[in-house]
Design a protein around this motif. Structure first.
Motif, mmCIF file in Angstrom:
data_model
loop_
_atom_site.group_PDB
_atom_site.id
_atom_site.type_symbol
_atom_site.label_atom_id
_atom_site.label_comp_id
_atom_site.label_asym_id
_atom_site.label_seq_id
_atom_site.Cartn_x
_atom_site.Cartn_y
_atom_site.Cartn_z
ATOM 1 N N MET C 1 -1.588 -10.553 7.649
ATOM 2 C CA MET C 1 -2.816 -9.819 7.892
ATOM 3 C C MET C 1 -3.387 -9.311 6.573
ATOM 4 N N THR C 2 -4.643 -9.029 6.569
ATOM 5 C CA THR C 2 -5.216 -8.265 5.460
ATOM 6 C C THR C 2 -5.526 -6.889 6.010
ATOM 7 N N VAL C 3 -5.609 -5.973 5.126
ATOM 8 C CA VAL C 3 -5.745 -4.616 5.620
ATOM 9 C C VAL C 3 -6.774 -3.861 4.793
ATOM 10 N N THR C 4 -7.573 -3.106 5.477
ATOM 11 C CA THR C 4 -8.482 -2.187 4.796
ATOM 12 C C THR C 4 -7.960 -0.797 5.111
ATOM 13 N N ARG C 5 -7.648 -0.052 4.122
ATOM 14 C CA ARG C 5 -7.021 1.231 4.407
ATOM 15 C C ARG C 5 -7.254 2.190 3.253
ATOM 16 N N GLN C 6 -6.891 3.377 3.501
ATOM 17 C CA GLN C 6 -7.043 4.411 2.486
ATOM 18 C C GLN C 6 -5.823 4.410 1.564
ATOM 19 N N PRO C 7 -6.011 4.878 0.345
ATOM 20 C CA PRO C 7 -4.843 5.033 -0.514
ATOM 21 C C PRO C 7 -3.888 6.073 0.055
ATOM 22 N N PHE C 8 -2.682 6.029 -0.410
ATOM 23 C CA PHE C 8 -1.667 7.010 -0.029
ATOM 24 C C PHE C 8 -1.320 6.948 1.446
ATOM 25 N N GLU C 9 -1.465 5.781 2.026
ATOM 26 C CA GLU C 9 -1.033 5.653 3.410
ATOM 27 C C GLU C 9 0.475 5.830 3.435
ATOM 28 N N ALA C 10 0.927 6.746 4.212
ATOM 29 C CA ALA C 10 2.332 7.120 4.147
ATOM 30 C C ALA C 10 3.034 6.817 5.459
ATOM 31 N N ALA C 11 4.349 6.823 5.377
ATOM 32 C CA ALA C 11 5.132 6.504 6.556
ATOM 33 C C ALA C 11 5.108 7.638 7.572
ATOM 34 N N THR C 12 4.898 8.795 7.077
ATOM 35 C CA THR C 12 4.944 9.936 7.974
ATOM 36 C C THR C 12 3.574 10.600 8.023
ATOM 37 N N PRO C 13 3.276 11.307 9.092
ATOM 38 C CA PRO C 13 1.927 11.864 9.227
ATOM 39 C C PRO C 13 1.616 12.920 8.181
ATOM 40 N N ASP C 14 2.612 13.511 7.565
ATOM 41 C CA ASP C 14 2.326 14.592 6.624
ATOM 42 C C ASP C 14 2.037 14.089 5.209
ATOM 43 N N ASP C 15 1.849 12.754 5.074
ATOM 44 C CA ASP C 15 1.468 12.184 3.773
ATOM 45 C C ASP C 15 2.530 12.354 2.701
ATOM 46 N N LYS C 16 3.710 12.723 3.075
ATOM 47 C CA LYS C 16 4.735 12.899 2.059
ATOM 48 C C LYS C 16 5.413 11.554 1.833
ATOM 49 N N LEU C 17 5.510 11.173 0.579
ATOM 50 C CA LEU C 17 6.113 9.879 0.269
ATOM 51 C C LEU C 17 7.625 10.031 0.149
ATOM 52 N N THR C 18 8.339 9.046 0.668
ATOM 53 C CA THR C 18 9.794 9.105 0.658
ATOM 54 C C THR C 18 10.392 8.279 -0.476
ATOM 55 N N TYR C 19 9.920 7.072 -0.625
ATOM 56 C CA TYR C 19 10.509 6.166 -1.624
ATOM 57 C C TYR C 19 9.560 5.879 -2.789
ATOM 58 N N VAL C 20 8.266 5.801 -2.470
ATOM 59 C CA VAL C 20 7.299 5.583 -3.542
ATOM 60 C C VAL C 20 7.223 6.848 -4.385
ATOM 61 N N GLY C 21 7.312 6.665 -5.695
ATOM 62 C CA GLY C 21 7.316 7.825 -6.581
ATOM 63 C C GLY C 21 8.718 8.302 -6.923
ATOM 64 N N LEU C 579 7.120 6.132 11.823
ATOM 65 C CA LEU C 579 8.462 5.728 11.415
ATOM 66 C C LEU C 579 9.042 6.793 10.496
ATOM 67 N N SER C 580 10.308 7.068 10.719
ATOM 68 C CA SER C 580 10.991 8.023 9.842
ATOM 69 C C SER C 580 12.480 7.693 9.861
ATOM 70 N N LYS C 581 13.076 7.650 8.705
ATOM 71 C CA LYS C 581 14.518 7.424 8.584
ATOM 72 C C LYS C 581 15.013 6.279 9.462
ATOM 73 N N GLU C 582 14.406 5.137 9.311
ATOM 74 C CA GLU C 582 14.829 3.909 9.979
ATOM 75 C C GLU C 582 14.745 3.999 11.493
ATOM 76 N N ALA C 583 13.821 4.802 11.976
ATOM 77 C CA ALA C 583 13.665 4.935 13.418
ATOM 78 C C ALA C 583 12.193 5.171 13.764
ATOM 79 N N VAL C 584 11.861 4.851 15.018
ATOM 80 C CA VAL C 584 10.518 5.135 15.509
ATOM 81 C C VAL C 584 10.538 6.522 16.147
ATOM 82 N N ARG C 585 9.517 7.310 15.833
ATOM 83 C CA ARG C 585 9.422 8.644 16.424
ATOM 84 C C ARG C 585 7.997 8.852 16.927
#
Lengths: 296, 156, 793
Positions: C1-21, C579-585
């Motif tokens: 797929m191609t994707v149009t999205r905003q920067p800083f799309e994060a895995a969690t809703p609080d925009d906190k990055l886990t692995y990037v950075g 997604l969080s810690k290898e699980a769907v929430r």
């Protein structure tokens, strides 16, 4: 790419056997000690020996020993051996300082001092230092043993006084009277492993007798007798050093090549003489920079 | 004419028949399978072919194979002990000490030799000991840092 | 797929990055320290492996009169001898001006005229000497300025017939293979109005990449007619494409060619495109059924792969008394060598950007790609920018001094910022250049004099800015496949190349961030064109940005499939799932937690015992659809050739021995705007490594040729690279993060940039310390000393 040409390999058990095989094998035969020059030269097709005589299986050729007032280096003594020998550190630390500038551990562990002067490239690090120490080279050949003063050893670039069938059996180095001071200055493009662009060894004894030799600024490493005579018995001063520097051009014959221009080599030799004279004297007097300190 | 030799590589004895003109590096790679020793310059300038010969680092590109007869050789494959990396190797990983990794085998071996001979090296000592092992990627800093940290751990 | 999205799309809703950075250790670290890493020359091919060796011309320019291979063919152990007559095929990346083997004419010392395939290396080497070639020697030309003149011998009379990309403009019946002209405003009027106009010439020699692994390729043209190549390459797909085009007359197609690239021992641009690999491919077809190895010696590595091109640059700059840059005229004569199929694009890149990172209203750039009888030029880390930046940033310093302005303040005043108009009309992207300048100035205590403890030595300081855009065709693209495994681990396939920069690790971090899986559970391997999806090339510092978007898209596609199946089984709205810690929430049900490993292969069991879902896979691709190379050939206006620029600044504190010229870097700092450092330690690794490589080009290295065009230093004895004793006492890496809106998590590339400012910052520090201005690279100890002595006399 491999070595393309075939040759016979002979592992000699004694020096006599080495001489016999070398003599029989003719002019292309080569002695193999550390091999750090010979092997790549063969790979580059620069030399094509039909026979290679390995002397590393011969007993006791890697000894460093004291023989009276001489230090004896066997023909298999490596530069690493010079660095780890307490005898060298104690009696002739200049050898240690010189060895420390040679290539890198992987080469120094293998390359021999005798091999360095047998390869006799103009930039060889051992040359200037053995010259000021007035070493002699012991040689065994089909006509027996002989001794070659180091000053007669270097005949031209990659040419020595060694004759066909001969093998170096050791280096005998008279230990200068105490106190003495010495220094080897080596101009390099890189601080790490590099060949000498220009080098000088200065040795001074207690009565201000100077011995000076240059490397990489002529077809062979050579003594600077005229400068030595000029300085003999005199106390160093800024003026005296400046006058001695004027004699440098007469003592060397640098060329322009890959590693430096003639002009740069010449001028740096003057700088190195200045620093070398001062450092050698201060070392003699016990207040110089520690051996191994790089002053250029 | 082939010559019979016996070489011990990483603890195993290898009886081999070699031509006099065969280079040790080529024999280690092609006949023994010790591919950790790399071909970089074939004239002793780069250090990536470094091996330990009777415990001392040498350039295997500057040795004839026949010269190794009767000697013990360690290559990078022989450094982990029963598959466990040395402490130094672990530190090389955590410091990201290597990028392309082609110089790594030579540097790992050279650094092991240094720490064995000089367990308490200065930064200059490390730089001086590794000055014959060329690395184009890293600028050497992370390599030197890892060796110094390994020495520090030995001391503690 | 191609994707149009905003920067800083994060895995969690609080925009906190886990692995990037964060900076997990590189995922190829264990392979490399243990000796497990396999490079091309380490692979085994069994007893029928054959070895190739190349017959090379000793002449820089000659006509081939006759080739006699009979003596070589008669040597026992020789399997095949081939010449140009066997492969009369042109090839090239951007312009088809090269041949597999020389045809009627040779154009540089070392060019391949024939090759031998033998059962062992020694035999191949011996047989090479038995190939007799008769030449008619022609006048060579080495000086690019002369080569561009009407008096020069013509090296490529067929230039007019060479196919090339539409953004090249060859001048037929000259040696000018491409001339990039960029025009903005009116430089003549601006110079007339300027308070100060200053002009000078700077020269840059050729340089070698010096990856420690030499080029190597093993090629097998099997009995079913498939060509498989194991190649030490940055560019597996480009190799396949260029080779398929070139060998099409032999019946080879893209489908019939497979390029596999195991670990590569350094690239730096030298293993991009196709150089010696074309010979490997051709030779394989001549010995069908046998793998054939072509491994370059260190010497060949120097004289018959790409070299960084030489440059003579004339720079004229106008300023007003308040220190405003008003006009720049930059004329670059590039010594592009015998073939320019890749190097012409280096010239092109420089021609679009040789203002440097400055706001200049009036611009006239001429960048001329000129054939000479030296080895082919090509890509090298920095891709034209390292070359022109030496003169440009030297010149900027000198103008500041003439104006009586502080060189840092002068740069700050004119530094380009977001929204400024670029030379070709587009707008500058967001950038942290000013922040980079300030942080570097601070790191080297700019404005504070320093003394050496040694009376023979003096200390100087210098700064330089840099910028660079990826030089890519407008349709250079990346793609990625991703699949889950039973344990919730992931395999990602891409065709970007791990050159040592840490690409595999960064891709794992991006996927891990989107899918909430730790990078150590994500396996990313080196490419195989049969199995991994398309990537243009690993060049141009673009893979973090470009391929990073492709893997992010693949991960997002997989995530959407995950949410879809969870929605179908559990009924939660997809936009409430995360997604969080290898699980769907689920944001609406804090108690819901479904580990990925429970269903990403097996699916989710429903109440009736049937399953929904199945193996989760994802695919993603990226192409910069907003770019175009179409523009007015006389002005370069109208296109959008560059995706964005990465900017930065560097500074140095340099100690110089006045008696010997020897220099020692006491401290150096480099700040680069990475947009977002996905792995800060790896970015710092690029800064330190790139700076040292850049310092090498200015302090030590250069390729020396004799009067006959023969390279005098094709070895590490005399073209040495810095050793562990030849590095700065202190290197301060500084990461600035002004996000790139279209980058993955805001990232942009930094790999090449870190060597670009090194050369001029040294030249500037030398002038600061001892008052001499060196205008030709390298700035060696010898050159500094000779300049000082000249001043004394």
């Amino acid at each position: 790419m491999a070595i393309a040409h075939q040759f016979a390999y002979h592992k000699a058990a004694t020096l006599d056997e080495a001489v016999e095989v070398l003599t029989r094998a003719g002019p292309t035969a080569r002695v193999l000690a550390g091999g750090t020059d010979l092997v790549p030269w063969m790979r580059d097709d620069a030399v094509h020996p039909e026979t290679v005589v390995d002397i590393k299986a011969i007993d006791a050729l890697d000894e460093i020993s004291l023989e009276g007032d001489h230090l004896y280096l066997g023909p298999l003594v490596t530069f690493s051996d010079l660095l780890t020998s307490e005898l060298v550190a104690d009696r002739l630390p200049i050898l240690r300082e010189m060895a420390d500038t040679v290539a890198s551990p992987g080469i120094r562990n293998r390359a021999t001092v005798a091999g360095n002067i047998c390869s006799a490239v103009p930039s060889c690090d051992a040359g200037p230092t053995l010259l000021v120490l007035e070493a002699s080279v012991a040689v065994l050949g089909p006509n027996g043993a002989r001794t070659v003063p180091i000053e007669e050893w270097f005949v031209g670039p990659r040419q020595t006084a060694l004759e066909q069938g001969e093998v170096v059996t050791g280096l005998s180095i008279p230990i200068p009277d105490q106190p003495h001071g010495a220094i080897y200055l080596k101009l390099q493009r890189y601080e790490g492993e590099d060949l000498s662009q220009a080098g000088v060894t200065v040795l001074v004894t207690g009565n201000n007798v100077f011995r000076i030799a240059f490397g990489a600024v002529g077809p062979v490493p050579s003594r600077a007798h005229e400068i030595e005579r000029f300085l003999a018995g005199r106390a160093l001063s800024d003026g005296l050093i400046a006058e001695a520097q004027h004699l440098v051009l007469g003592a060397i014959s640098p060329i322009t090549d890959m590693r430096a221009t003639r002009e740069y080599r010449a001028r740096i030799c003057e700088v190195m003489l200045d620093r070398g004279l001062r450092a050698a004297v201060s070392r003699r007097d016990g207040n110089g920079p520690a051996y191994g300190t790089r002053l250029i | 004419m082939k010559l019979p030799i016996n070489v011990t590589v990483n603890g195993e004895t290898w009886p081999l028949d070699v031509e006099p003109n065969e280079i040790l590096l080529d024999v280690l790679r092609n006949r023994v399978g010790a591919k950790g020793a790399k071909i970089g310059c074939e004239r002793g300038d780069c250090g990536t072919c470094t091996i330990l010969l009777d415990g001392r680092s040498v350039r295997s590109c500057l040795m004839l194979a026949v010269e190794a007869d009767g000697h013990e050789i360690t290559t990078i494959e022989g450094i982990p002990d029963n598959g466990v990396l040395s402490a130094l190797q672990d530190l090389f990983i955590s410091h990201n000490s290597f990028q392309c990794g082609f110089c790594a085998p030579g540097i790992v071996l050279g650094a092991h030799e240094l720490l064995r001979d000089n367990p308490n090296p200065s930064r200059y000592d490390v730089q001086h000991a590794l000055a014959g092992n060329l690395c184009r990627c890293t600028g050497y800093e992370p390599i030197i840092d890892a060796v110094l940290e390994a020495a520090g751990e030995d001391r503690s | 797929m191609t994707v149009t999205r905003q920067p800083f799309e994060a895995a969690t809703p609080d925009d906190k990055l886990t692995y990037v950075g964060t900076s997990p250790p590189r995922i190829d670290g264990l392979d490399k320290v243990s000796g497990a890493a396999r490079y091309v020359d380490d692979l085994d091919f069994g007893p029928d492996l054959l070895f190739a060796a190349v017959v090379e011309t000793p002449h820089a320019h000659a006509i081939i009169k006759r080739i006699d291979t009979s003596r070589a063919e008669a040597l026992p152990g020789v399997v095949k001898v081939v010449t140009g007559a066997d492969f009369p095929f042109g090839f090239g990346l951007y312009m088809k001006d090269r041949y597999v083997f020389a045809q009627d004419r040779v154009r540089f010392v070392g060019e391949q005229v024939a090759a031998v395939v033998a059962r062992d290396e020694g035999t191949a080497k011996r047989a090479v000497k038995l190939v007799d070639v008769e030449y008619e020697v022609l006048e060579p030309v080495f000086d690019p300025v002369f080569a561009a003149s009407e008096d020069a011998p013509l090296l490529h009379p067929e230039l007019k017939n060479y196919p090339h990309v539409p953004w090249f403009f060859p001048h037929n019946d000259t040696n000018i293979a491409h001339w990039r002209k960029t025009r903005k405003g009116d430089v003549e009027a601006a110079f007339a109005e300027a308070d100060l106009v200053f002009e000078d010439t700077y020269t840059v020699p050729r340089y070698a990449h010096c990856a420690i692994e030499p080029h190597a390729v093993v090629s097998l043209y099997d009995r079913a007619g498939r060509l498989t190549m194991w190649s030490a390459s940055q560019s597996p797909y480009t190799q396949r494409h260029v080779i398929a085009e070139a060998l099409e007359p032999l019946g080879l197609t893209h489908q019939q060619i497979r390029v596999i690239t195991p670990y590569v021992g350094g690239g730096f641009g030298g293993k991009a495109g196709v150089s010696m690999e074309i010979m490997g491919a051709a030779l394989a077809t001549a010995v069908q059924g046998h793998p054939v190895k072509l491994r370059f010696s260190r010497e060949q590595e120097f004289y018959n792969t790409y070299q960084r091109q030489g440059l003579e640059a004339r720079i004229k700059i106008g300023v007003t008394n308040d220190g405003t840059l008003t006009a720049i005229e930059h004329t670059m004569h590039w010594d592009a060598g015998a073939y320019v199929e890749y190097g012409a694009n280096v010239v092109n890149a420089a021609g679009l950007s040789a203002t440097g990172p400055y706001r200049v209203p009036n611009v006239k750039i001429d960048s001329l790609c000129i054939y000479t009888n030296l080895p082919p030029g090509g890509p090298y880390r920095g891709f034209g920018y390292s070359e022109f930046n030496f003169g440009l940033e030297s010149h900027i310093d000198r103008i500041a001094h003439q104006l009586g302005m502080d060189p840092v303040e002068f740069r700050r005043k004119n530094a380009i910022v977001e929204g400024d108009t670029l030379s070709y009309g587009e707008k500058m992207n967001p950038s942290g250049l000013l922040e980079c300048i300030d942080k570097v100035a601070d790191a080297i205590n700019w404005g504070t004099g320093e003394m050496s403890g040694d009376p023979n030595k003096v200390v100087g300081k210098g700064v330089a800015l840099m910028w660079k855009a990826p030089a890519m065709p407008p349709n250079a693209s990346s793609s990625s496949f991703l699949k889950f495994n039973e344990d919730g681990s992931i395999n990602v396939t891409v065709s970007g190349m791990e050159l040592g920069q840490g690409y595999l690790t960064v891709m794992a971090q991006i996927v891990g961030e989107v899918l909430a899986v730790p990078p150590e559970k994500i396996r990313v391997e080196t490419p195989d064109t049969d199995r991994n999806p398309y990537e243009w090339q690993t060049v141009a510092s673009h893979v973090t940005w470009g391929c990073g978007q492709a893997v992010e898209a693949a991960a997002i596609e997989a995530r959407e499939k995950i949410f879809e199946v969870v929605h179908r089984v559990h009924g939660y709205e997809e936009d409430s799932l995360f997604l969080s810690k290898e699980a769907v929430r689920c944001t609406t049900d804090p108690d819901f937690e479904l580990p990925l490993r429970d269903f990403v292969i097996a699916g989710i069991e429903t109440a009736d015992g049937s399953y929904r879902g199945g193996p989760i896979v994802g695919s993603g691709m990226f192409m910069p659809e907003f770019t175009s190379a179409k523009s007015d050939p006389e002005t370069s206006q109208g296109g959008h050739p560059n995706v964005h620029y990465t900017v930065g600044a560097a500074g140095v504190v340099l100690e110089i021995d006045r008696q010997t010229g020897k220099m020692h870097v006491l401290r150096t700092a480099l700040a680069v705007d990475a947009g977002k450092a996905i792995n800060p330690d790896l970015v710092r690794g690029q800064i330190v490594g790139g700076l040292v490589q850049g310092l090498a080009t200015v302090l030590y290295e250069d390729m020396r040729y004799d009067d006959n065009g023969r390279l005098l230093n094709p070895n590490f004895t005399d073209y040495k690279i810095p050793t562990s004793l030849d590095i700065p006492d202190e290197i301060i890496p500084i990461i600035v993060e002004v996000p790139q809106p279209d980058g993955p998590f805001g990232a942009r590339g930094v790999g090449e940039h870190t060597m670009i400012p090194a050369a001029p910052m040294i030249a500037n520090a030398v002038e600061d310390a001892v008052g001499v201005r060196i205008k030709s690279m390298p700035v060696t100890a010898e050159k500094v000393a000779l300049s000082l002595w000249e001043g004394e006399n």
